[in-house]
Design a protein around this motif. Sequence first.
Motif, PDB file in Angstrom:
ATOM      1  N   ARG A   1      13.544   2.206 -40.440  1.00  0.00           N
ATOM      2  CA  ARG A   1      13.664   2.176 -41.907  1.00  0.00           C
ATOM      3  C   ARG A   1      13.434   0.763 -42.457  1.00  0.00           C
ATOM      4  O   ARG A   1      14.202   0.257 -43.271  1.00  0.00           O
ATOM      5  N   TRP A   2      12.352   0.120 -42.011  1.00  0.00           N
ATOM      6  CA  TRP A   2      12.104  -1.256 -42.423  1.00  0.00           C
ATOM      7  C   TRP A   2      11.778  -1.368 -43.899  1.00  0.00           C
ATOM      8  O   TRP A   2      12.055  -2.381 -44.541  1.00  0.00           O
ATOM      9  N   GLY A   3      11.197  -0.321 -44.471  1.00  0.00           N
ATOM     10  CA  GLY A   3      10.925  -0.345 -45.906  1.00  0.00           C
ATOM     11  C   GLY A   3      12.214  -0.405 -46.710  1.00  0.00           C
ATOM     12  O   GLY A   3      12.346  -1.220 -47.636  1.00  0.00           O
ATOM     13  N   LEU A   4      13.172   0.443 -46.328  1.00  0.00           N
ATOM     14  CA  LEU A   4      14.470   0.455 -47.008  1.00  0.00           C
ATOM     15  C   LEU A   4      15.196  -0.868 -46.800  1.00  0.00           C
ATOM     16  O   LEU A   4      15.783  -1.421 -47.744  1.00  0.00           O
ATOM     17  N   LYS A   5      15.143  -1.385 -45.573  1.00  0.00           N
ATOM     18  CA  LYS A   5      15.799  -2.666 -45.289  1.00  0.00           C
ATOM     19  C   LYS A   5      15.218  -3.781 -46.146  1.00  0.00           C
ATOM     20  O   LYS A   5      15.956  -4.608 -46.715  1.00  0.00           O
ATOM     21  N   THR A   6      13.887  -3.810 -46.228  1.00  0.00           N
ATOM     22  CA  THR A   6      13.225  -4.867 -47.000  1.00  0.00           C
ATOM     23  C   THR A   6      13.629  -4.792 -48.466  1.00  0.00           C
ATOM     24  O   THR A   6      13.936  -5.805 -49.095  1.00  0.00           O
ATOM     25  N   ILE A   7      13.644  -3.572 -49.006  1.00  0.00           N
ATOM     26  CA  ILE A   7      14.018  -3.402 -50.421  1.00  0.00           C
ATOM     27  C   ILE A   7      15.449  -3.875 -50.654  1.00  0.00           C
ATOM     28  O   ILE A   7      15.734  -4.597 -51.632  1.00  0.00           O
ATOM     29  N   LEU A   8      16.381  -3.501 -49.762  1.00  0.00           N
ATOM     30  CA  LEU A   8      17.781  -3.871 -49.937  1.00  0.00           C
ATOM     31  C   LEU A   8      17.996  -5.382 -49.796  1.00  0.00           C
ATOM     32  O   LEU A   8      18.760  -5.982 -50.553  1.00  0.00           O
ATOM     33  N   VAL A   9      17.313  -5.995 -48.816  1.00  0.00           N
ATOM     34  CA  VAL A   9      17.464  -7.437 -48.624  1.00  0.00           C
ATOM     35  C   VAL A   9      16.912  -8.210 -49.812  1.00  0.00           C
ATOM     36  O   VAL A   9      17.534  -9.164 -50.312  1.00  0.00           O
ATOM     37  N   VAL A  10      15.749  -7.790 -50.293  1.00  0.00           N
ATOM     38  CA  VAL A  10      15.144  -8.452 -51.467  1.00  0.00           C
ATOM     39  C   VAL A  10      16.042  -8.253 -52.690  1.00  0.00           C
ATOM     40  O   VAL A  10      16.290  -9.196 -53.458  1.00  0.00           O
ATOM     41  N   ALA A  11      16.551  -7.024 -52.865  1.00  0.00           N
ATOM     42  CA  ALA A  11      17.418  -6.744 -54.005  1.00  0.00           C
ATOM     43  C   ALA A  11      18.709  -7.552 -53.912  1.00  0.00           C
ATOM     44  O   ALA A  11      19.182  -8.111 -54.911  1.00  0.00           O
ATOM     45  N   GLY A  12      19.272  -7.627 -52.704  1.00  0.00           N
ATOM     46  CA  GLY A  12      20.511  -8.391 -52.514  1.00  0.00           C
ATOM     47  C   GLY A  12      20.312  -9.873 -52.759  1.00  0.00           C
ATOM     48  O   GLY A  12      21.150 -10.531 -53.391  1.00  0.00           O
ATOM     49  N   THR A  13      19.194 -10.404 -52.259  1.00  0.00           N
ATOM     50  CA  THR A  13      18.897 -11.825 -52.467  1.00  0.00           C
ATOM     51  C   THR A  13      18.676 -12.130 -53.938  1.00  0.00           C
ATOM     52  O   THR A  13      19.158 -13.143 -54.462  1.00  0.00           O
ATOM     53  N   SER A  14      17.963 -11.242 -54.611  1.00  0.00           N
ATOM     54  CA  SER A  14      17.714 -11.433 -56.049  1.00  0.00           C
ATOM     55  C   SER A  14      19.015 -11.383 -56.838  1.00  0.00           C
ATOM     56  O   SER A  14      19.236 -12.199 -57.748  1.00  0.00           O
ATOM     57  N   LEU A  15      19.895 -10.436 -56.476  1.00  0.00           N
ATOM     58  CA  LEU A  15      21.191 -10.325 -57.147  1.00  0.00           C
ATOM     59  C   LEU A  15      22.026 -11.577 -56.920  1.00  0.00           C
ATOM     60  O   LEU A  15      22.664 -12.090 -57.852  1.00  0.00           O
ATOM     61  N   TYR A  16      21.985 -12.066 -55.702  1.00  0.00           N
ATOM     62  CA  TYR A  16      22.747 -13.273 -55.367  1.00  0.00           C
ATOM     63  C   TYR A  16      22.261 -14.468 -56.204  1.00  0.00           C
ATOM     64  O   TYR A  16      23.074 -15.195 -56.783  1.00  0.00           O
ATOM     65  N   ILE A  17      20.958 -14.644 -56.262  1.00  0.00           N
ATOM     66  CA  ILE A  17      20.408 -15.778 -57.014  1.00  0.00           C
ATOM     67  C   ILE A  17      20.689 -15.624 -58.509  1.00  0.00           C
ATOM     68  O   ILE A  17      21.028 -16.585 -59.199  1.00  0.00           O
ATOM     69  N   TRP A  18      20.573 -14.382 -59.018  1.00  0.00           N
ATOM     70  CA  TRP A  18      20.793 -14.136 -60.442  1.00  0.00           C
ATOM     71  C   TRP A  18      22.246 -14.409 -60.839  1.00  0.00           C
ATOM     72  O   TRP A  18      22.525 -15.048 -61.851  1.00  0.00           O
ATOM     73  N   LEU A  19      23.185 -13.943 -60.011  1.00  0.00           N
ATOM     74  CA  LEU A  19      24.598 -14.089 -60.348  1.00  0.00           C
ATOM     75  C   LEU A  19      25.165 -15.458 -60.007  1.00  0.00           C
ATOM     76  O   LEU A  19      25.989 -16.005 -60.748  1.00  0.00           O
ATOM     77  N   PHE A  20      24.733 -15.993 -58.866  1.00  0.00           N
ATOM     78  CA  PHE A  20      25.370 -17.205 -58.358  1.00  0.00           C
ATOM     79  C   PHE A  20      24.414 -18.377 -58.187  1.00  0.00           C
ATOM     80  O   PHE A  20      24.765 -19.384 -57.594  1.00  0.00           O
ATOM     81  N   GLY A  21      23.192 -18.241 -58.695  1.00  0.00           N
ATOM     82  CA  GLY A  21      22.207 -19.299 -58.519  1.00  0.00           C
ATOM     83  C   GLY A  21      22.640 -20.623 -59.115  1.00  0.00           C
ATOM     84  O   GLY A  21      22.302 -21.696 -58.589  1.00  0.00           O
ATOM     85  N   SER A  22      23.404 -20.562 -60.203  1.00  0.00           N
ATOM     86  CA  SER A  22      23.845 -21.804 -60.841  1.00  0.00           C
ATOM     87  C   SER A  22      24.757 -22.620 -59.940  1.00  0.00           C
ATOM     88  O   SER A  22      24.863 -23.841 -60.082  1.00  0.00           O
ATOM     89  N   GLU A  23      25.420 -21.938 -58.979  1.00  0.00           N
ATOM     90  CA  GLU A  23      26.308 -22.645 -58.065  1.00  0.00           C
ATOM     91  C   GLU A  23      25.556 -23.272 -56.898  1.00  0.00           C
ATOM     92  O   GLU A  23      26.141 -24.009 -56.107  1.00  0.00           O
ATOM     93  N   LEU A  24      24.273 -22.954 -56.793  1.00  0.00           N
ATOM     94  CA  LEU A  24      23.480 -23.460 -55.674  1.00  0.00           C
ATOM     95  C   LEU A  24      22.598 -24.628 -56.088  1.00  0.00           C
ATOM     96  O   LEU A  24      21.765 -25.091 -55.307  1.00  0.00           O
ATOM     97  N   SER A  25      22.757 -25.090 -57.307  1.00  0.00           N
ATOM     98  CA  SER A  25      21.953 -26.217 -57.773  1.00  0.00           C
ATOM     99  C   SER A  25      22.733 -26.985 -58.826  1.00  0.00           C
ATOM    100  O   SER A  25      23.782 -26.540 -59.309  1.00  0.00           O
TER     101      SER A  25
END
Length: 390
Positions: A231-255
């Motif tokens: 299920r690499w397609g599903l994994k890729t979608i979830l990882v990309v979505a999770g990374t995007s969510l992380y950057i969107w919500l907490f990106g200000s804390e990383l810079s």
Amino acid sequence: MTLHSAAERSPFTASSWWVTPLSDASWNRLFLAGLVLMSLQWLQVSIVQFQQLWAVLALALLIQRAEIRAGVTETLVFAMFLGFALVATFFSGYPHIKMVEQIMKFGFLYPAFYLVGRALGTHYLQRKLPFGYTLLWIWLLLQYAVQYFQVPFIYHPVGFMQDVLYGTFKERNWLAIFFFLTAYALFLQSSRTPRDVLNFAAVGVAVALLSGSKSILIPVGIVTLLQVPGRWGLKTILVVAGTSLYIWLFGSELSGQLLQVRLQDERGLAYLQSVHLLSENWLGYGFGFVEAYFSNLWFVIKGLGVGVNSVFSAPLDLLLIAGIPGLIFWAVFFLGIGLRSVSLLLPIAAWSLINPLHQSEITYLFIGFLVAWGLQKRVLYPAQDKGDPL
């Protein structure tokens, strides 16, 4: 040594005619009682929490019923760690704070939770867990309600966490750990279908949003990559979505300024100071040293000092406690090396690099639970009972 051979040599597991096995209903009640008490962290008698009393009573019951398992690797590594830590505590000459409390936790309470978790893991290897995602969602909503209405006795306001969810827990991170580990156990018993993956990921994302514990997304992503076949397609979608969510919500804390504060005044400075301490003494400083040392520094490190008995990283803190044996302790119990549980424990090990998971009873219960599964070289089948539990 296999689980069965270790069990045969254990004085607690010898088969006797007078030993009456616990019924499935008794196991369910035992597990659910423990989970409820582990979430009610403000309930205690003096300094003893109700969850700790549960672990002691559960351990005594399981010893009497010959349900306790412990292998040679676990026993030797734990004995080595505890021995070095005690020598460092009493003979190093450094100041210590709350060392008796820490000795009791590492010497007895954490092993008790681990052994009870081992017994529970063995029992539920091929039986359905007594809870499901429905119950987890209800419990998460109750956490919000308890905090919103400030229910007496089980909720205490904490000034620096008023804008995040921590409910009946003493810290938001403990809430995140609790819901991640319970959801992880459910996921491992599932068929790993896309629906199962989404159910598991949804719990992790909801907890991250409500509690602000952004680091929970790391173990959620690792579980998705390691425990879902294909299920690499599903994994890729979830990882990309999770990374995007992380950057969107907490990106200000990383810079910017927030990142600079973390590096110069908080975690970064704590890591540098810890490495400096280890460069001067690789044998460890013993229990209670971290609180004593960082409470008396001439400069302040945010998040450390009075009332804080560990640095932000589990392996680093265990190194400070017992030197190299402390790191071995982490590698065996948190990473699963030597216990055939690396793939199961890797999400916990990765999370512990930036979180003091080794100071949580919840963690040890589920580490024992997962080790019991890892030591069984067979596929984990769901229970044959029909219907999904709450």
